[in-house]
Design a protein around this motif. Structure first.
Motif, PDB file in Angstrom:
ATOM      1  N   VAL A 199       0.842  -1.202   0.000  1.00  0.00           N
ATOM      2  CA  VAL A 199       0.000   0.000   0.000  1.00  0.00           C
ATOM      3  C   VAL A 199       0.874   1.247   0.000  1.00  0.00           C
ATOM      4  N   LYS A 200       1.913   1.269   0.830  1.00  0.00           N
ATOM      5  CA  LYS A 200       2.799   2.445   0.889  1.00  0.00           C
ATOM      6  C   LYS A 200       3.519   2.676  -0.433  1.00  0.00           C
ATOM      7  N   ARG A 201       3.874   1.600  -1.125  1.00  0.00           N
ATOM      8  CA  ARG A 201       4.524   1.735  -2.436  1.00  0.00           C
ATOM      9  C   ARG A 201       3.572   2.292  -3.488  1.00  0.00           C
ATOM     10  N   ASN A 202       2.282   2.134  -3.255  1.00  0.00           N
ATOM     11  CA  ASN A 202       1.262   2.575  -4.215  1.00  0.00           C
ATOM     12  C   ASN A 202       0.288   3.543  -3.551  1.00  0.00           C
ATOM     13  N   ILE A 203       0.786   4.389  -2.675  1.00  0.00           N
ATOM     14  CA  ILE A 203      -0.072   5.242  -1.849  1.00  0.00           C
ATOM     15  C   ILE A 203      -0.958   6.167  -2.674  1.00  0.00           C
ATOM     16  N   GLU A 204      -0.540   6.500  -3.896  1.00  0.00           N
ATOM     17  CA  GLU A 204      -1.363   7.374  -4.739  1.00  0.00           C
ATOM     18  C   GLU A 204      -2.707   6.735  -5.101  1.00  0.00           C
ATOM     19  N   ARG A 205      -2.809   5.421  -4.979  1.00  0.00           N
ATOM     20  CA  ARG A 205      -4.067   4.708  -5.238  1.00  0.00           C
ATOM     21  C   ARG A 205      -5.026   4.755  -4.040  1.00  0.00           C
ATOM     22  N   PHE A 206      -4.552   5.241  -2.897  1.00  0.00           N
ATOM     23  CA  PHE A 206      -5.317   5.154  -1.650  1.00  0.00           C
ATOM     24  C   PHE A 206      -5.502   6.517  -0.991  1.00  0.00           C
ATOM     25  N   PRO A 207      -6.440   7.317  -1.490  1.00  0.00           N
ATOM     26  CA  PRO A 207      -6.716   8.598  -0.823  1.00  0.00           C
ATOM     27  C   PRO A 207      -7.342   8.355   0.558  1.00  0.00           C
ATOM     28  N   ASP A 208      -7.495   9.401   1.332  1.00  0.00           N
ATOM     29  CA  ASP A 208      -7.974   9.302   2.713  1.00  0.00           C
ATOM     30  C   ASP A 208      -9.357   8.670   2.850  1.00  0.00           C
ATOM     31  N   ASP A 209     -10.171   8.755   1.812  1.00  0.00           N
ATOM     32  CA  ASP A 209     -11.496   8.139   1.913  1.00  0.00           C
ATOM     33  C   ASP A 209     -11.478   6.660   1.492  1.00  0.00           C
ATOM     34  N   PHE A 210     -10.314   6.121   1.145  1.00  0.00           N
ATOM     35  CA  PHE A 210     -10.162   4.702   0.824  1.00  0.00           C
ATOM     36  C   PHE A 210      -9.493   3.939   1.964  1.00  0.00           C
ATOM     37  N   ILE A 211      -8.681   4.623   2.747  1.00  0.00           N
ATOM     38  CA  ILE A 211      -7.926   3.999   3.825  1.00  0.00           C
ATOM     39  C   ILE A 211      -7.679   5.040   4.913  1.00  0.00           C
TER      40      ILE A 211
END
Length: 183
Positions: free
Chosen positions: A84-96
């Protein structure tokens, strides 16, 4: 935070809001420590009931805890977090989002996962994934098993939405009755 603020949807569906029972044969504890195995309940199938029992409402949003997801995907929690950290751009605050200490303690108490001793729980607070966040995991965990697990989780989220929609009136009536009893 009151104990009722974090609710497993399987508990709501079963009418049991206070007592959570783990239904799978293998799962990692909420802290993410311990042996990591793929969760198997019905042969090689991840059951809908098992997935539903790991969907919680926190901050008014349906979510799944990182350690539960890691167990379902058959990876270590730290590996899931690393991806997840390597792909953090895929996970905005409303996703995680990361649980607060109060939310984490409430979740641990509710699920009976409190254990004492060193190494029983992660020193970091867990992350929780919304339905959209879980969906994004399919893009970073690319094994065939991960794809199958992701499909089952998505179906569980859809089933929970349908259940809550179909029973919204009943839940409102129960809430009004509880409110009247408190007065």
């Amino acid at each position: 935070m009151a104990k009722k603020d974090i609710t497993s949807h399987a508990e709501v569906a079963n009418g049991d809001v206070c007592d959570t029972e783990r239904k799978a044969t293998n799962s990692a504890p909420v802290g993410g420590q311990g042996k990591v195995m793929k969760v198997v309940t019905d042969g090689a199938q991840l059951s809908m009931d098992y997935v539903r029992s790991h969907i919680y409402t926190i901050r008014g949003v349906n979510v799944m805890v990182d350690a539960d997801l890691a167990a379902m995907y058959g990876v270590e929690t730290k590996q899931l977090k690393r991806q997840v950290k390597r792909n953090i751009e895929r996970f905005p605050d409303d996703f995680i989002f990361e649980l607060t200490l109060e939310e984490y303690e409430s979740l641990r108490c509710q699920n009976g996962t409190i254990e004492s001793g060193r190494g029983q729980h992660s020193k970091y607070l867990p992350f929780v994934f919304t339905e959209q966040g879980v969906s994004q995991l399919s893009g970073i965990l690319r094994s065939e098993y991960a794809i199958e697990v992701n499909i089952r989780i998505m179906r569980a989220f859809v089933a929970m939405r349908r259940f809550l929609s179909a029973n919204a009136g009943m839940f409102q009536r129960i809430e009004r009755l509880e409110h009247h009893q408190m007065l």
